[in-house]
Design a protein around this motif. Structure first.
Motif, PDB file in Angstrom:
ATOM      1  N   HIS A 156      35.284  32.489  42.316  1.00  0.00           N
ATOM      2  CA  HIS A 156      34.351  31.366  42.208  1.00  0.00           C
ATOM      3  C   HIS A 156      32.911  31.790  42.459  1.00  0.00           C
ATOM      4  O   HIS A 156      32.013  30.940  42.443  1.00  0.00           O
ATOM      5  N   ASP A 157      32.686  33.061  42.719  1.00  0.00           N
ATOM      6  CA  ASP A 157      31.332  33.568  42.934  1.00  0.00           C
ATOM      7  C   ASP A 157      31.280  35.014  42.449  1.00  0.00           C
ATOM      8  O   ASP A 157      32.294  35.568  41.995  1.00  0.00           O
ATOM      9  N   GLU A 158      30.145  35.638  42.574  1.00  0.00           N
ATOM     10  CA  GLU A 158      29.927  36.978  42.031  1.00  0.00           C
ATOM     11  C   GLU A 158      30.922  38.000  42.588  1.00  0.00           C
ATOM     12  O   GLU A 158      31.156  38.074  43.797  1.00  0.00           O
ATOM     13  N   VAL A 159      31.509  38.784  41.692  1.00  0.00           N
ATOM     14  CA  VAL A 159      32.418  39.862  42.096  1.00  0.00           C
ATOM     15  C   VAL A 159      31.587  41.043  42.586  1.00  0.00           C
ATOM     16  O   VAL A 159      30.619  41.458  41.933  1.00  0.00           O
ATOM     17  N   LEU A 160      31.945  41.611  43.732  1.00  0.00           N
ATOM     18  CA  LEU A 160      31.150  42.665  44.357  1.00  0.00           C
ATOM     19  C   LEU A 160      31.739  44.060  44.168  1.00  0.00           C
ATOM     20  O   LEU A 160      30.997  45.033  44.092  1.00  0.00           O
ATOM     21  N   SER A 161      33.064  44.178  44.137  1.00  0.00           N
ATOM     22  CA  SER A 161      33.648  45.524  44.032  1.00  0.00           C
ATOM     23  C   SER A 161      34.990  45.470  43.319  1.00  0.00           C
ATOM     24  O   SER A 161      35.638  44.427  43.246  1.00  0.00           O
ATOM     25  N   ILE A 162      35.370  46.631  42.780  1.00  0.00           N
ATOM     26  CA  ILE A 162      36.661  46.797  42.094  1.00  0.00           C
ATOM     27  C   ILE A 162      37.287  48.078  42.620  1.00  0.00           C
ATOM     28  O   ILE A 162      36.596  49.082  42.809  1.00  0.00           O
ATOM     29  N   ARG A 163      38.589  48.068  42.844  1.00  0.00           N
ATOM     30  CA  ARG A 163      39.297  49.290  43.238  1.00  0.00           C
ATOM     31  C   ARG A 163      40.654  49.303  42.532  1.00  0.00           C
ATOM     32  O   ARG A 163      41.426  48.366  42.657  1.00  0.00           O
ATOM     33  N   TRP A 164      40.912  50.394  41.792  1.00  0.00           N
ATOM     34  CA  TRP A 164      42.166  50.534  41.054  1.00  0.00           C
ATOM     35  C   TRP A 164      43.289  51.017  41.972  1.00  0.00           C
ATOM     36  O   TRP A 164      43.051  51.754  42.924  1.00  0.00           O
ATOM     37  N   ALA A 165      44.509  50.610  41.621  1.00  0.00           N
ATOM     38  CA  ALA A 165      45.681  51.183  42.275  1.00  0.00           C
ATOM     39  C   ALA A 165      45.885  52.602  41.759  1.00  0.00           C
ATOM     40  O   ALA A 165      45.457  52.930  40.645  1.00  0.00           O
ATOM     41  N   PRO A 166      46.539  53.476  42.542  1.00  0.00           N
ATOM     42  CA  PRO A 166      46.698  54.878  42.120  1.00  0.00           C
ATOM     43  C   PRO A 166      47.404  55.047  40.786  1.00  0.00           C
ATOM     44  O   PRO A 166      47.153  56.024  40.076  1.00  0.00           O
ATOM     45  N   ASP A 167      48.303  54.104  40.424  1.00  0.00           N
ATOM     46  CA  ASP A 167      49.049  54.259  39.169  1.00  0.00           C
ATOM     47  C   ASP A 167      48.371  53.580  37.977  1.00  0.00           C
ATOM     48  O   ASP A 167      48.945  53.521  36.886  1.00  0.00           O
TER      49      ASP A 167
END
Length: 866
Positions: A156-167
């Motif tokens: 509902h507000d600005e996305v600040l970070s993304i982190r992928w799973a190892p797979d």
């Protein structure tokens, strides 16, 4: 001389290409380690700098973004670099070659970009959404390389970070809406996006543990939550009908797990916010940067504090950890700091900081290996051209440093400042050993040292006088008065005669006979305020640039004007956001504030309050080349046309409206101006300061192979691009690499060397050069045609710097100088760059040998004591 030869010579003079940025190490955005952990990427304005931490070198990638870089990402195989600017316009670059492959506009500002661990996808924040794109193939030229895989909604507000799973099957995002959410790359049957709620402030980071059996979320208020799979007991007490956890090892374990808060931890640091954070899964290290300049290391999941250290006076803007987990990188935006810390040994691997405010002046050392810069922050920094790093900072001045210069020997550095002092620094012991002051306090704006290094002169802005001191005793020798306005520039005669030239805002240049009995003064009147003066290297001519955009040349002996260049049209261009006239017609404020002659005196390089640095041929008074120092649209004065859509109803460009009140952090929203100095925040006419693209100072390297500019973007270095220099002189159809090697096989060394220089192929020249027997060197050098002597000396200097054949090169240098010394002496101005290159190479060898001798002595001493 034929027209082809003339064009070749002019082309060689103008063949300078952007090489590096030295004076700036970090501006904004995220710092990033390469996958091998040996290099660090740092955004500097609209470019990206690469710091080699193993070999202690820095380089700047050749591409430019449209505006300041906001975020960068590197693919797992270190082949593709994605650089996104403040507007969301991205450049996809082949990292190793620095070549731009594709452009894309994400339409909105981007806060985070992450390549998937398998390198097949790129996840990008898009305000409250997340977009996942397929990674373009860098080996294939595609018409539409960026293909959107999916757009993910839910925040509902600005996305600040993304982190992928190892797979690479799923990723977790964090947002200002105080939640983190888990998404799958492809649809999974029975999966509903998971929401990790419970934080009381924006979540700045979320990370998977090494085995993906735990998730850690960190919020801005200093809370760390550990999320794990809910047990059967938790399932019984919960009303949800989600499926039970999948056993470890299944491909969709993470999305199908029912996550719950396992532990809550708090940093408990009062009046402190978490600004940035990262996690190293193999060692379970959580690294957190705070708004007070403190960083900390915690071992998860126990939340054991390993280390806490204050490394900056301002908040830490970006943080990253190397793949081995040994090195931590920090960027502090406000001070422009870049730090790499080895936490186990508690030592700095890299600690660099640019000038806090504008860079005002620069000077090359006589050997061309170091550059000194002075800035508005009162600091004097000395940079290595070879590594691009600052190795000493002097902070004795208490006001802006306006001018710096080296003594002829290069071991003494002088600086003049508005604090009323001129200081001399010893570059062997790194100390300020002499301070020169005037009888009554004045502000110094210009500086010059005579060729012997015995006398230093400084011009003042308020008393309009030139002060001269003895370097040895520190005593004031003389005060030269006569100017009627602030003194802008000083220059001693390079040939060692007793002449000092001073330029002033009173529209005159004065040439003083400072050491003679007559104390004669020659005054040259110009049409406007004088901004810069420069002697030609042979001391026969002097150039003066004025406020009306003119460069005027005078013969020193006769004091008569010999030539002039109307430069205003050449440097006009670039429109500021509040300009009322077009860039083409806005030439009234354009003028050169700094000039420097080339070593041979045939060309002059000039820069000023414009985005251009210009190279002129003095004799012909023609423009040779224009260099644009920056294409960064974040700076004022770089674009030719303004966007009328950005002008509001009251006629103000929206880029100039102060939007500090919209910032998310309290310290960024606070108005620190003095009461009464600014109007209320509701007034739309409140202006915001934008830096202008301009050049404060330009200087040629003594070797003539490079020049540097102190600009808004930092210390820009332009060097000769050797790959483009090709001279077709004496080239015949039967002159080929094979024919040169055939002559070499016949052991006709002189002919083979001449043919190699005609062909101008470095590998061929090197092969012939190294094949000449040592016993034949003197004979070949003596019979070498003089037209090829400069090229031979230049080649030997480069060979001596890079190759292991030290003694062989020294024999060659001795033979060439003994055979052609008189020819070189008669053309000392023309041959100055080549001779300086040889001197620099010999100096480097001497320094290396002396350091080895010191090591040998220490070893012998230890053996004796043992």
């Amino acid at each position: 001389m034929t027209s082809v030869a003339v064009h070749t010579i002019v082309g060689m003079k103008a063949n300078y290409q952007f090489s590096n940025i030295c004076g700036t190490v970090y501006r904004q955005g995220n710092v990033l380690f390469t996958p091998d952990g040996n290099s660090l990427l740092s955004p500097v304005g609209n470019r990206v700098a690469v710091f080699d931490l193993v070999n202690n070198k820095s380089r700047t990638l050749p591409f430019e973004n449209r505006k300041n870089v906001a975020v960068i990402a590197l693919s797992p195989d270190a082949r593709l670099l994605l650089s996104v600017d403040d507007d969301g316009r991205a450049v996809l670059v082949h990292f190793r070659r620095g070549v731009v492959l594709h452009h894309i506009h994400f339409k909105k500002p981007v806060t985070d970009v992450q390549f998937s661990p398998d390198g097949k996808y790129i996840a990008v924040t898009h305000d409250a959404h997340v977009q996942v794109w397929r990674t373009p193939n860098h080996l294939v030229r595609e018409f539409a390389p960026f293909v959107l895989h999916r757009t993910y909604t839910g925040h509902h507000d600005e996305v600040l970070s993304i982190r992928w799973a190892p797979d690479s099957t799923c990723f977790i995002t964090t947002s200002r809406d105080m939640t983190a959410r888990l998404f799958t790359l492809n649809p999974v049957e029975g999966f509903r996006p998971k929401t990790f709620a419970g934080h009381r402030d924006a979540v700045v980071g979320a990370f998977f543990s090494s085995k993906s059996n735990a998730i850690y979320t960190v919020s801005r208020d200093g809370a760390v939550f550990t999320w794990k799979a809910k047990t059967d007991q938790d399932m019984d007490t919960d009303d949800g009908d989600d499926p039970a956890p999948i056993p470890s090892g299944a491909s969709d374990t993470i999305p199908m797990t029912r996550w719950g808060v396992h532990e809550r931890h708090y940093f408990n640091l009062p009046n402190t916010k978490v600004v940035c954070t990262t996690f190293h899964p193999p060692s379970n290290l959580l690294v957190v940067g705070f708004s007070t300049g403190v960083f900390g290391l915690w071992e998860m999941p126990q939340f054991t504090n390993i280390h806490t250290l204050s490394i900056s006076q301002e908040k830490i803007s970006s943080i990253d950890i190397s793949s081995s987990g040994e090195w931590l990188a920090f960027g502090a935006r406000k001070l422009g700091q870049l730090l790499v810390w080895e936490w186990q040994s508690e030592s700095y691997v890299l600690k660099q900081q640019g000038h806090y405010f504008d860079m005002n002046t620069l000077a090359y050392a006589p050997d061309g290996q170091t550059i000194a810069t002075g800035g508005d922050d009162g600091k004097l920094k000395v940079w290595s051209v070879h590594t691009g790093f600052c190795f000493v900072t002097f902070s004795e001045h208490t006001a802006p440093v306006m001018d710096v210069t080296f003594a002829k020997q290069g071991s003494v550095l002088f600086s003049a400042s508005l604090d009323g002092t001129v200081r001399a620094y010893d570059l062997v012991r790194y100390r300020n050993f002499r301070t020169f002051t005037s009888p009554s306090p004045v502000q110094f704006s210009a500086l010059a040292v005579d060729p012997s290094g015995e006398v230093v002169a400084a011009g003042s802005t308020d008393s309009f006088e030139v002060f001269m001191w003895s370097v040895q005793t520190g005593k004031l020798l003389d005060v030269l008065s006569g100017h009627e306005a602030p003194i802008s520039s000083l220059s001693f005669c390079p040939s060692g005669s007793n002449q000092l030239a001073s330029g002033s805002w009173d529209k005159s240049v004065r040439i003083w006979s400072v050491f003679g009995r007559s104390r004669a003064v020659e005054s040259l009147t110009l049409s406007s305020d004088v901004l810069s003066v420069a002697f030609r290297p042979d001391s026969a001519e002097i150039a003066a640039s004025t406020l009306d955009g003119q460069i005027t040349f005078f013969d020193v002996r006769s004091s008569k004007q010999t030539n002039s260049i109307d430069a205003r049209k050449d440097i006009s261009g670039g429109r500021k956001a509040d300009d009322r006239v077009s860039a083409a017609n806005n030439a009234s404020s354009k003028a050169f504030t700094s000039m420097t002659y080339t070593a041979d005196g045939t060309c002059i390089l000039a820069g000023g309050n414009s985005k251009y640095v210009v190279l002129y041929d003095v004799r012909e008074a023609v423009l040779v080349k224009k260099f644009q120092i920056s294409e960064n649209l974040s700076l004022d004065g770089t674009q030719e046309f303004l966007d009328s859509r950005k002008v509001n109803s009251v006629g103000i460009n929206t880029d100039l409206i102060d939007d500090r009140g919209d910032a998310s952090d309290l310290e960024d929203r606070m108005d620190t101006t003095l009461p009464g100095a600014a109007r209320g925040a509701g007034d739309m006419s409140v202006r915001k300061y934008r830096q202008e693209a301009r050049t404060k100072c330009v200087r040629f390297s003594p070797t003539g192979r490079a020049w540097a500019a102190a600009s808004t973007e930092g210390l820009l270095i332009y060097a000769l691009d050797e790959s483009l220099a090709f001279d077709p002189f004496d080239l015949t159809i039967d002159l080929t690499p094979q024919s040169v090697l055939e002559v070499l096989a016949e052991r006709t060394y002189l002919k083979a060397l001449v043919l190699a220089f005609r062909l101008n192929e470095k590998p061929i020249v090197q092969r012939v050069y190294e094949s000449v027997p040592r016993s034949d060197v003197r004979l070949v050098a003596r019979q070498m045609p003089v037209v090829y002597v400069p090229a031979l000396l230049q080649f030997i200097a480069e060979h001596l710097e890079r190759g292991p054949h030290v003694e062989f090169d020294l024999v060659w240098i001795h033979a060439v100088l003994m055979a052609h010394g008189r020819y070189l002496r008669d053309r000392n101005v023309e041959m100055a760059p080549v001779l300086r290159a040889v001197q620099k190479a010999l100096g480097d060898v001497q320094e290396t040998i002396s350091s080895l001798e010191q090591v040998r002595r220490e070893y012998v001493d230890t053996q004796v004591y043992d």
